[in-house]
Design a protein around this motif. Structure first.
Motif, PDB file in Angstrom:
ATOM      1  N   SER A  23      -1.508  -2.373 -10.992  1.00 17.05           N
ATOM      2  CA  SER A  23      -1.974  -2.191 -12.369  1.00 17.05           C
ATOM      3  C   SER A  23      -1.166  -1.107 -13.087  1.00 17.05           C
ATOM      4  CB  SER A  23      -3.471  -1.872 -12.396  1.00 17.05           C
ATOM      5  OG  SER A  23      -3.759  -0.558 -11.974  1.00 17.05           O
ATOM      6  N   ILE A  24      -0.806  -0.045 -12.389  1.00 19.30           N
ATOM      7  CA  ILE A  24       0.006   1.013 -13.003  1.00 19.30           C
ATOM      8  C   ILE A  24       1.381   0.468 -13.382  1.00 19.30           C
ATOM      9  CG2 ILE A  24       1.207   3.199 -12.564  1.00 19.30           C
ATOM     10  CD1 ILE A  24      -1.252   3.970 -10.822  1.00 19.30           C
ATOM     11  N   ARG A  25       2.024  -0.207 -12.454  1.00 15.51           N
ATOM     12  CA  ARG A  25       3.373  -0.718 -12.722  1.00 15.51           C
ATOM     13  C   ARG A  25       3.388  -1.750 -13.843  1.00 15.51           C
ATOM     14  NH1 ARG A  25       3.920  -0.322  -6.568  1.00 15.51           N
ATOM     15  NH2 ARG A  25       4.957   1.684  -6.379  1.00 15.51           N
ATOM     16  N   ASN A  26       2.325  -2.530 -13.980  1.00  9.34           N
ATOM     17  CA  ASN A  26       2.259  -3.563 -15.013  1.00  9.34           C
ATOM     18  C   ASN A  26       1.811  -3.043 -16.373  1.00  9.34           C
ATOM     19  OD1 ASN A  26       3.075  -5.561 -13.232  1.00  9.34           O
ATOM     20  ND2 ASN A  26       1.001  -6.211 -12.761  1.00  9.34           N
ATOM     21  N   ASN A  27       1.188  -1.865 -16.414  1.00 10.77           N
ATOM     22  CA  ASN A  27       0.551  -1.419 -17.655  1.00 10.77           C
ATOM     23  C   ASN A  27       0.904  -0.011 -18.101  1.00 10.77           C
ATOM     24  OD1 ASN A  27      -1.218  -3.788 -18.030  1.00 10.77           O
ATOM     25  ND2 ASN A  27      -2.124  -3.112 -16.107  1.00 10.77           N
ATOM     26  N   THR A  28       1.938   0.579 -17.507  1.00 11.49           N
ATOM     27  CA  THR A  28       2.216   1.990 -17.781  1.00 11.49           C
ATOM     28  C   THR A  28       3.713   2.217 -17.943  1.00 11.49           C
ATOM     29  OG1 THR A  28       0.371   2.462 -16.285  1.00 11.49           O
ATOM     30  CG2 THR A  28       1.691   4.330 -16.999  1.00 11.49           C
ATOM     31  N   ILE A  29       4.057   3.083 -18.885  1.00 12.23           N
ATOM     32  CA  ILE A  29       5.444   3.523 -19.041  1.00 12.23           C
ATOM     33  C   ILE A  29       5.457   5.051 -19.052  1.00 12.23           C
ATOM     34  CG2 ILE A  29       6.178   1.463 -20.301  1.00 12.23           C
ATOM     35  CD1 ILE A  29       6.012   3.153 -22.880  1.00 12.23           C
ATOM     36  N   ASP A  30       6.621   5.631 -18.844  1.00  9.50           N
ATOM     37  CA  ASP A  30       6.832   7.065 -19.000  1.00  9.50           C
ATOM     38  C   ASP A  30       5.974   7.901 -18.034  1.00  9.50           C
ATOM     39  OD1 ASP A  30       8.091   9.270 -20.136  1.00  9.50           O
ATOM     40  OD2 ASP A  30       6.621   9.459 -21.741  1.00  9.50           O
ATOM     41  N   TYR A  31       6.099   7.635 -16.727  1.00  9.12           N
ATOM     42  CA  TYR A  31       5.308   8.368 -15.749  1.00  9.12           C
ATOM     43  C   TYR A  31       6.104   8.599 -14.472  1.00  9.12           C
ATOM     44  CZ  TYR A  31       4.717   3.966 -13.209  1.00  9.12           C
ATOM     45  OH  TYR A  31       4.948   2.810 -12.508  1.00  9.12           O
ATOM     46  N   LYS A  32       5.636   9.586 -13.711  1.00  3.59           N
ATOM     47  CA  LYS A  32       6.131   9.864 -12.364  1.00  3.59           C
ATOM     48  C   LYS A  32       4.936   9.675 -11.439  1.00  3.59           C
ATOM     49  CE  LYS A  32       8.133  13.535  -9.563  1.00  3.59           C
ATOM     50  NZ  LYS A  32       8.671  14.893  -9.566  1.00  3.59           N
ATOM     51  N   LEU A  33       5.098   8.937 -10.366  1.00  2.00           N
ATOM     52  CA  LEU A  33       4.001   8.615  -9.462  1.00  2.00           C
ATOM     53  C   LEU A  33       4.041   9.514  -8.225  1.00  2.00           C
ATOM     54  CD1 LEU A  33       1.626   6.732  -8.830  1.00  2.00           C
ATOM     55  CD2 LEU A  33       3.273   5.195  -7.746  1.00  2.00           C
ATOM     56  N   ILE A  34       2.929  10.219  -7.985  1.00  2.00           N
ATOM     57  CA  ILE A  34       2.799  11.096  -6.824  1.00  2.00           C
ATOM     58  C   ILE A  34       1.610  10.608  -6.001  1.00  2.00           C
ATOM     59  CG2 ILE A  34       2.405  13.451  -6.016  1.00  2.00           C
ATOM     60  CD1 ILE A  34       3.574  14.408  -8.726  1.00  2.00           C
ATOM     61  N   LEU A  35       1.890  10.172  -4.782  1.00  2.00           N
ATOM     62  CA  LEU A  35       0.849   9.677  -3.889  1.00  2.00           C
ATOM     63  C   LEU A  35       0.630  10.695  -2.779  1.00  2.00           C
ATOM     64  CD1 LEU A  35       2.179   6.025  -3.588  1.00  2.00           C
ATOM     65  CD2 LEU A  35       0.314   6.832  -5.034  1.00  2.00           C
ATOM     66  N   VAL A  36      -0.637  11.001  -2.507  1.00  2.00           N
ATOM     67  CA  VAL A  36      -0.973  11.940  -1.436  1.00  2.00           C
ATOM     68  C   VAL A  36      -1.819  11.179  -0.419  1.00  2.00           C
ATOM     69  CG1 VAL A  36      -1.968  14.158  -0.819  1.00  2.00           C
ATOM     70  CG2 VAL A  36      -0.935  13.849  -3.088  1.00  2.00           C
ATOM     71  N   ASP A  37      -1.197  10.858   0.706  1.00  2.00           N
ATOM     72  CA  ASP A  37      -1.852  10.088   1.768  1.00  2.00           C
ATOM     73  C   ASP A  37      -2.718  11.018   2.606  1.00  2.00           C
ATOM     74  OD1 ASP A  37      -2.582   8.351   3.772  1.00  2.00           O
ATOM     75  OD2 ASP A  37      -0.608   8.229   4.675  1.00  2.00           O
ATOM     76  N   ASN A  38      -4.018  10.768   2.580  1.00  2.00           N
ATOM     77  CA  ASN A  38      -4.956  11.583   3.360  1.00  2.00           C
ATOM     78  C   ASN A  38      -5.217  10.950   4.726  1.00  2.00           C
ATOM     79  OD1 ASN A  38      -5.674  14.060   2.322  1.00  2.00           O
ATOM     80  ND2 ASN A  38      -7.154  13.220   0.891  1.00  2.00           N
ATOM     81  N   GLY A  39      -4.131  10.766   5.477  1.00  2.00           N
ATOM     82  CA  GLY A  39      -4.242  10.317   6.856  1.00  2.00           C
ATOM     83  C   GLY A  39      -4.380   8.831   7.066  1.00  2.00           C
ATOM     84  N   THR A  40      -4.114   8.009   6.034  1.00  2.00           N
ATOM     85  CA  THR A  40      -4.283   6.564   6.206  1.00  2.00           C
ATOM     86  C   THR A  40      -3.111   5.919   6.928  1.00  2.00           C
ATOM     87  OG1 THR A  40      -3.214   5.911   4.129  1.00  2.00           O
ATOM     88  CG2 THR A  40      -5.586   6.414   4.049  1.00  2.00           C
ATOM     89  N   GLY A  41      -1.907   6.428   6.674  1.00  2.00           N
ATOM     90  CA  GLY A  41      -0.712   5.805   7.226  1.00  2.00           C
ATOM     91  C   GLY A  41      -0.325   4.525   6.503  1.00  2.00           C
ATOM     92  N   HIS A  42      -0.960   4.245   5.334  1.00  2.00           N
ATOM     93  CA  HIS A  42      -0.618   3.043   4.568  1.00  2.00           C
ATOM     94  C   HIS A  42       0.844   3.079   4.154  1.00  2.00           C
ATOM     95  CE1 HIS A  42      -4.784   2.096   4.512  1.00  2.00           C
ATOM     96  NE2 HIS A  42      -5.126   2.721   3.407  1.00  2.00           N
ATOM     97  N   ASP A  43       1.426   1.901   4.041  1.00  2.00           N
ATOM     98  CA  ASP A  43       2.776   1.765   3.517  1.00  2.00           C
ATOM     99  C   ASP A  43       2.707   2.001   2.012  1.00  2.00           C
ATOM    100  OD1 ASP A  43       5.470   1.177   3.304  1.00  2.00           O
ATOM    101  OD2 ASP A  43       5.133  -0.971   3.162  1.00  2.00           O
ATOM    102  N   MET A  44       3.446   2.978   1.507  1.00  2.00           N
ATOM    103  CA  MET A  44       3.377   3.275   0.076  1.00  2.00           C
ATOM    104  C   MET A  44       4.700   3.787  -0.442  1.00  2.00           C
ATOM    105  SD  MET A  44       0.951   6.668   0.193  1.00  2.00           S
ATOM    106  CE  MET A  44      -0.266   5.960   1.265  1.00  2.00           C
ATOM    107  N   THR A  45       4.942   3.480  -1.712  1.00  2.00           N
ATOM    108  CA  THR A  45       6.161   3.912  -2.375  1.00  2.00           C
ATOM    109  C   THR A  45       5.784   4.555  -3.704  1.00  2.00           C
ATOM    110  OG1 THR A  45       7.387   2.080  -1.406  1.00  2.00           O
ATOM    111  CG2 THR A  45       8.388   3.176  -3.282  1.00  2.00           C
TER     112      THR A  45
END
Length: 122
Positions: A23-45
């Motif tokens: 939803s972010i990639r399809n509906n947002t411009i002008d941003y920097k994405l910061i993901l904080v993984d709280n121990g899930t180990g999910h694949d993320m970019t």
């Protein structure tokens, strides 16, 4: 350069993260994405990915994300959020008023009912 950093603490099922990022990639411009993984180990970019070996809690993850931000504005989203077209573009101009310190979006439940009507704090 992006005007706003979007910080997302990640915990819970991976499908929440997948839908949120889509939803972010399809509906947002002008941003920097910061993901904080709280121990899930999910694949993320993201532009920045911080990995904690265990769940340090939402508050700690938000602080870590804010520390990693290089923009003047920071938006905190929950991992189960699905943003709509123009959501960020509608909020950013409010910050042109130097008296505005914080803005919160209107939040809706899946059935369309209002969870929060939005907020502006001076």
């Amino acid at each position: 350069m992006a005007r706003c950093s979007i910080v997302i603490p990640v915990f819970g099922p991976e499908h929440y993260l997948t839908q949120c990022l889509k939803s972010i990639r399809n509906n947002t411009i002008d941003y920097k994405l910061i993901l904080v993984d709280n121990g899930t180990g999910h694949d993320m970019t993201g532009d920045v990915v911080i990995r904690n070996p265990e769940n340090l809690g939402c508050t700690q993850a938000k602080s870590q994300g804010a520390d990693a931000a290089t923009t003047d504005l920071i938006c905190f989203l929950d991992v189960d959020t699905e943003v709509q077209p123009g959501w960020l573009a509608e909020m950013l101009p409010i910050f042109d008023d130097p008296q505005v310190a914080m803005v919160g979006p209107r939040l809706s439940y899946l059935d369309g009912s209002i969870q929060c009507a939005g907020v502006r704090t001076y």
